[in-house]
Structures are given as structure tokens and as C-alpha cells.
Enzyme design. Structure first.
Site, PDB file in Angstrom:
ATOM      1  N   SER A  21       0.756  -1.193  -0.060  1.00 46.40           N
ATOM      2  CA  SER A  21      -0.114   0.002   0.080  1.00 46.40           C
ATOM      3  C   SER A  21       0.625   1.317  -0.168  1.00 46.40           C
ATOM      4  O   SER A  21       0.626   2.235  -0.848  1.00 46.40           O
ATOM      5  CB  SER A  21      -0.753   0.383   1.461  1.00 46.40           C
ATOM      6  OG  SER A  21      -1.756  -1.303   1.192  1.00 46.40           O
ATOM      7  N   GLY A  91      -5.762  -3.725  -8.569  1.00 47.75           N
ATOM      8  CA  GLY A  91      -6.677  -2.686  -8.226  1.00 47.75           C
ATOM      9  C   GLY A  91      -6.313  -1.381  -7.728  1.00 47.75           C
ATOM     10  O   GLY A  91      -6.635  -0.141  -8.315  1.00 47.75           O
ATOM     11  N   SER A 166     -12.411   2.413  -0.749  1.00 47.13           N
ATOM     12  CA  SER A 166     -11.803   3.345  -0.229  1.00 47.13           C
ATOM     13  C   SER A 166     -10.646   4.039  -1.307  1.00 47.13           C
ATOM     14  O   SER A 166     -10.237   5.011  -1.123  1.00 47.13           O
ATOM     15  CB  SER A 166     -10.956   3.205   0.905  1.00 47.13           C
ATOM     16  OG  SER A 166     -10.089   2.256   0.864  1.00 47.13           O
ATOM     17  N   SER A 193     -13.729   1.140   4.698  1.00 45.33           N
ATOM     18  CA  SER A 193     -12.276   0.995   4.824  1.00 45.33           C
ATOM     19  C   SER A 193     -11.657   2.364   4.917  1.00 45.33           C
ATOM     20  O   SER A 193     -10.673   2.657   4.216  1.00 45.33           O
ATOM     21  CB  SER A 193     -11.888   0.343   3.780  1.00 45.33           C
ATOM     22  OG  SER A 193     -12.167  -0.853   3.559  1.00 45.33           O
ATOM     23  N   ASP A 304      -8.785  -7.012   4.621  1.00 49.96           N
ATOM     24  CA  ASP A 304      -7.722  -8.069   4.245  1.00 49.96           C
ATOM     25  C   ASP A 304      -7.389  -9.000   5.210  1.00 49.96           C
ATOM     26  O   ASP A 304      -6.771  -9.998   4.810  1.00 49.96           O
ATOM     27  CB  ASP A 304      -6.517  -7.369   3.746  1.00 49.96           C
ATOM     28  CG  ASP A 304      -6.598  -6.678   2.170  1.00 49.96           C
ATOM     29  OD1 ASP A 304      -7.554  -6.881   1.649  1.00 49.96           O
ATOM     30  OD2 ASP A 304      -5.774  -5.591   1.795  1.00 49.96           O
ATOM     31  N   ARG A 376      -4.645 -13.752  -1.345  1.00 50.64           N
ATOM     32  CA  ARG A 376      -4.745 -13.839   0.226  1.00 50.64           C
ATOM     33  C   ARG A 376      -5.436 -15.218   0.737  1.00 50.64           C
ATOM     34  O   ARG A 376      -5.264 -15.493   1.665  1.00 50.64           O
ATOM     35  CB  ARG A 376      -5.508 -12.489   0.706  1.00 50.64           C
ATOM     36  CG  ARG A 376      -4.969 -11.157   0.467  1.00 50.64           C
ATOM     37  CD  ARG A 376      -5.391 -10.138   1.486  1.00 50.64           C
ATOM     38  NE  ARG A 376      -4.507  -8.887   0.885  1.00 50.64           N
ATOM     39  CZ  ARG A 376      -3.088  -8.594   1.366  1.00 50.64           C
ATOM     40  NH1 ARG A 376      -2.578  -9.687   2.003  1.00 50.64           N
ATOM     41  NH2 ARG A 376      -2.769  -7.701   0.885  1.00 50.64           N
ATOM     42  N   LYS A 401       1.541 -11.883  -6.266  1.00 49.65           N
ATOM     43  CA  LYS A 401       0.610 -10.650  -6.487  1.00 49.65           C
ATOM     44  C   LYS A 401       1.219  -9.477  -5.411  1.00 49.65           C
ATOM     45  O   LYS A 401       1.488  -8.341  -5.613  1.00 49.65           O
ATOM     46  CB  LYS A 401      -0.853 -10.906  -6.157  1.00 49.65           C
ATOM     47  CG  LYS A 401      -1.595  -9.506  -6.458  1.00 49.65           C
ATOM     48  CD  LYS A 401      -2.938  -9.915  -6.668  1.00 49.65           C
ATOM     49  CE  LYS A 401      -3.825  -8.763  -7.327  1.00 49.65           C
ATOM     50  NZ  LYS A 401      -3.764  -7.658  -6.385  1.00 49.65           N
TER      51      LYS A 401
END
Length: 414
Positions: A21, A91, A166, A193, A304, A376, A401
Site C-alpha cells: 500500500s 486494483g 476506499s 475502509s 484483508d 490472500r 501478487k
């Protein structure tokens, strides 16, 4: 890949890679900053490589070193011509780049993998159009690919739905200093989020941009960082926190900021509620596993970690209710359905509503896990395999990923 369980509780330490992130946010901000910017301890993964690839397609010179990314150019070098950008399955790349494309020259088309093209984009497109962007759908309405013909945004106020992702708000915030009149974002409806938006605001403030309230960005500001250190990834750390809990091990995670703005840090609060011991150090966090308990938890701000929580809940005696799961339905897969499918294989009963997942824990048995092309899902169900013999993960390579070295790190625990 079959996971061989730990033979006994372990004392181990793991150094976490940089946050995905933060890496992708920093890449966008670096592209908006004059002169070279050095990003230290970045994450190299499919998602961050997608962002780097899109910026390079636009003509930016980006140098990648083993523990550093140097963004030599900024958007001022971009020429007025046609561009085709591919966001792969990322994304964050698609949403952040779509906003960025509205303030640079040229005619730009952005698309992604078949699954990414299906994921929601309409609310962000509508908001950018409200700010003056010329955006056309190239195929299905409301989905990628889209064509952007705008090179500047003229509006200073926008209304944005907050109940889907978000990332839409973060995308607008990241480019807001380069909108000539500044920007006020009015969130309509519930905001999902929110912690991820707060993380974006924290990044922007670190880079010298002031964000007032929720959310006003005054005009005439600019990003000014020349060197930025990417902190370790709490999203990835969550799997190892859970392993410590499930196997009653003590695992220290290094390269984590105990005061991080990353939303997934909140997963530690749930583990502490179960009675596990969480320790905070200067540059890390440790978990001493004691037990797994059934709880009622709201995970809307850190979705997540829902997959990992669901796996732990399968081993807890009693009923666990997880709320705030609706955003999982439009991720790499329909994650709520995928969790239920795999828990059913393990003999665990579940129920769901639009925004809740209820898990009847007990004594799960081993199964072959369908990862549904979702990184995930693979890592969360690998947690079960550290305690339960016979768990097999199909298509383990999907971890590339966001955590390409996951299996090696997992193996290092023994």
C-alpha cells in the site's frame, strides 16, 4: 503445495518486506514530485511492478535496485501522444492511475486482467467527470478499459460514493495538490475502509501536503520528499501473527512500525482479545500465542485480514461472527464465497449475509484449498496447514501478487 505442520511451538523471527500500500502510493507521489525521488525498502511484487510498468509506459525513467526505487522523472516529462496502459490484476494501480491520467497530456487507455476489468470503477469515473474529466468506456459501461482525453481538471469540489472502495477516495486525494483550485471531497453514504484513506492522508502529510478535515486539500501545494522509507507490511504480517496464535508459538516480526497508520495493525487487537500476548518494540511486533477464541468482530476497516480471521475461527470452539465483509465481494475473487467454499471442504459450517460471515468452529479436517486466483486465500489457508496435517494449497504461485517470498519465509519457521 502441501504444508507440513510445525512439530512443536517455535520461537522465531521474520523480517517483513515493504508495504504494498505504501509502495504504490509513494510511486504515484514520486511521479508528481520534481526531481529524482528515492524510495527505500520498497516491495517488489506483481502489484507494484504493475504500477512501475504503467509509469514507465508514460515515459518516466524509474530505476529499480535490490532495496531501492529511484523515480528520476515526474509527470512534466510526459508527451502529448497516445498511451496504452495495462494494470494487470492490481486494483490500486488501476484506480490510482486512472486519476493520474486525468492531469497529464495525451490520450490514454487503461485496462487490466479480465478479473480486474470486472471490478468496480464507475464511482471513480463519475467523480472525475464531475471535476471536468473526459472519460469514455471502451467496452462494458462501468468497467475497464476506459479512455481518458483530459490533461487537467477544472473543478474544485466533488461528490463520491464511499460504500464500494476506499481506493476511489485515495486516488482523488493523491492527485489533489495538482488540481489548480484545490479539492474538497464530499463522501456520500457510508464510507468503507476509512483507515486506508487515513493512511493516504498520512502519506501526503509526510510529503508536505496539508489535508484538512474530511477531506479538503487547499490549492498551491506540492509533494516535496526526495527520500522516503517504505515501512514493513502489516497485511503480510497478519499471517505470521495468526500462525503464532494457532500453534502457540512466539514469532517476532521485524521491520514493522508499532505506531503505523496501516489498518491491518488492528488485527493485533483481536488476537489480544483472545488472550494472546502482543509485544511492541522499536521496530517490530511480537505475538506469543496462547489460544484461539470465538469472538464477534467488526473488520470493515481492515478487510484483508478477514480470510485469516476466518481460518482461526475454524479452530475456535464456538461461533465467530465477522461483520464488515461486504467489500470482499468485489476483490480478486468473491472472497466471502471463496472462504465459505474452502471452510466447507474442511468440514466447517458457515452462514453469511451481505455484510456478515458467521463461522461455527470446532475440529476442521485437512482439505485441498482452491485459491481462486487470490493471493490472500492462499496465504490465509496456509496458516491452517502450520497446525493441521494434510492441507494442500492449489496454485501457490498466486502469492506473487503481494508477497513473492511467502513460501520461503513460511519454510524458515520450520
Amino acid at each position: 503445495m502441501e504444508i507440513i505442520p510445525l512439530k512443536h511451538p517455535v520461537h522465531a523471527s521474520v523480517r517483513m518486506l515493504g508495504s504494498k500500500s505504501y509502495t504504490n502510493r509513494a510511486l504515484v507521489m514520486a511521479a508528481l514530485t520534481k526531481g529524482p525521488v528515492s524510495l527505500k525498502h520498497p516491495l517488489y511484487s506483481e502489484d507494484t511492478e504493475a504500477m512501475i510498468g504503467c509509469l514507465r509506459t508514460l515515459g518516466l525513467k524509474i530505476e529499480t535496485k535490490p532495496d531501492q526505487i529511484v523515480v528520476h522523472d515526474d509527470i512534466g516529462c510526459i508527451e502529448d501522444k497516445h498511451y496504452q496502459l495495462f494494470a494487470h490484476d492490481s486494483g490500486t494501480t488501476a484506480r490510482f492511475m486512472l486519476a493520474l491520467l486525468c492531469i497529464i497530456p495525451g490520450v490514454k487507455i487503461i485496462q487490466g486482467s479480465p478479473r480486474l476489468n470486472e471490478r468496480p470503477i464507475e464511482d471513480l469515473v463519475d467523480a472525475l467527470r464531475e471535476l471536468g474529466a473526459a472519460i469514455e468506456y471502451c467496452g462494458q459501461e462501468g468497467q475497464l478499459p476506459v479512455k481518458v482525453s483530459t490533461s487537467a481538471l477544472s473543478g474544485n469540489s466533488v461528490h463520491l460514493k464511499g460504500d464500494i472502495s476506499s481506493q476511489f477516495c485515495s486516488a482523488l486525494l493523491l492527485i489533489s495538490p495538482y488540481i489548480s483550485q484545490g479539492l474538497t471531497i464530499h463522501i456520500t453514504g457510508p464510507l468503507i475502509s476509512k483507515s486506508y484513506i487515513e493512511m493516504t492522508v498520512s502519506c501526503m502529510q509526510d510529503w508536505g501536503v496539508n489535508v484538512i478535515g474530511t477531506y479538503f486539500v487547499p490549492a498551491h501545494q506540492a509533494y516535496r520528499k526526495k527520500q522516503y522509507v517504505i515501512e514493513g507490511d502489516f497485511s503480510s504480517a497478519g499471517y505470521f501473527f495468526a500462525i503464532a496464535t494457532l500453534t502457540q508459538s512466539t514469532i517476532a516480526l521485524e521491520n514493522l512500525n508499532p505506531a503505523s497508520a496501516q489498518p491491518d495493525r488492528k488485527f493485533l487487537e483481536i488476537l489480544a482479545r483472545m488472550g494472546n500476548i502482543v509485544g511492541y518494540e522499536k521496530n517490530g511486533v511480537s505475538v506469543q500465542g496462547k489460544q484461539v477464541l470465538a469472538l464477534d468482530v467488526d473488520m470493515e476497516d481492515f478487510p484483508d485480514q478477514v480470510m485469516t480471521m476466518a481460518v482461526l475461527a475454524a479452530f475456535a470452539k464456538g461461533v465467530t461472527k465477522i461483520s464488515g465483509v461486504r467489500s470482499l465481494r468485489v476483490k480478486e475473487t468473491e472472497r466471502v464465497a471463496a472462504i465459505q467454499k474452502n471452510l466447507r471442504k474442511m468440514g466447517i459450517r458457515t452462514e453469511d449475509t451481505h455484510d456478515t460471515l458467521t463461522i461455527h468452529g470446532g475440529s476442521p479436517h485437512a482439505a485441498e484449498i482452491d485459491t481462486c486466483n487470490d493471493h490472500r486465500m492462499a496465504m490465509a489457508f496456509a496458516v491452517a496447514g502450520t497446525h493441521l496435517p494434510g492441507v494442500v494449497i492449489c496454485h501457490p504461485e498466486v502469492v506473487n501478487k503481494t508477497f513473492p517470498t511467502f513460501w520461503e519465509v513460511l519454510g524458515s519457521l520450520g
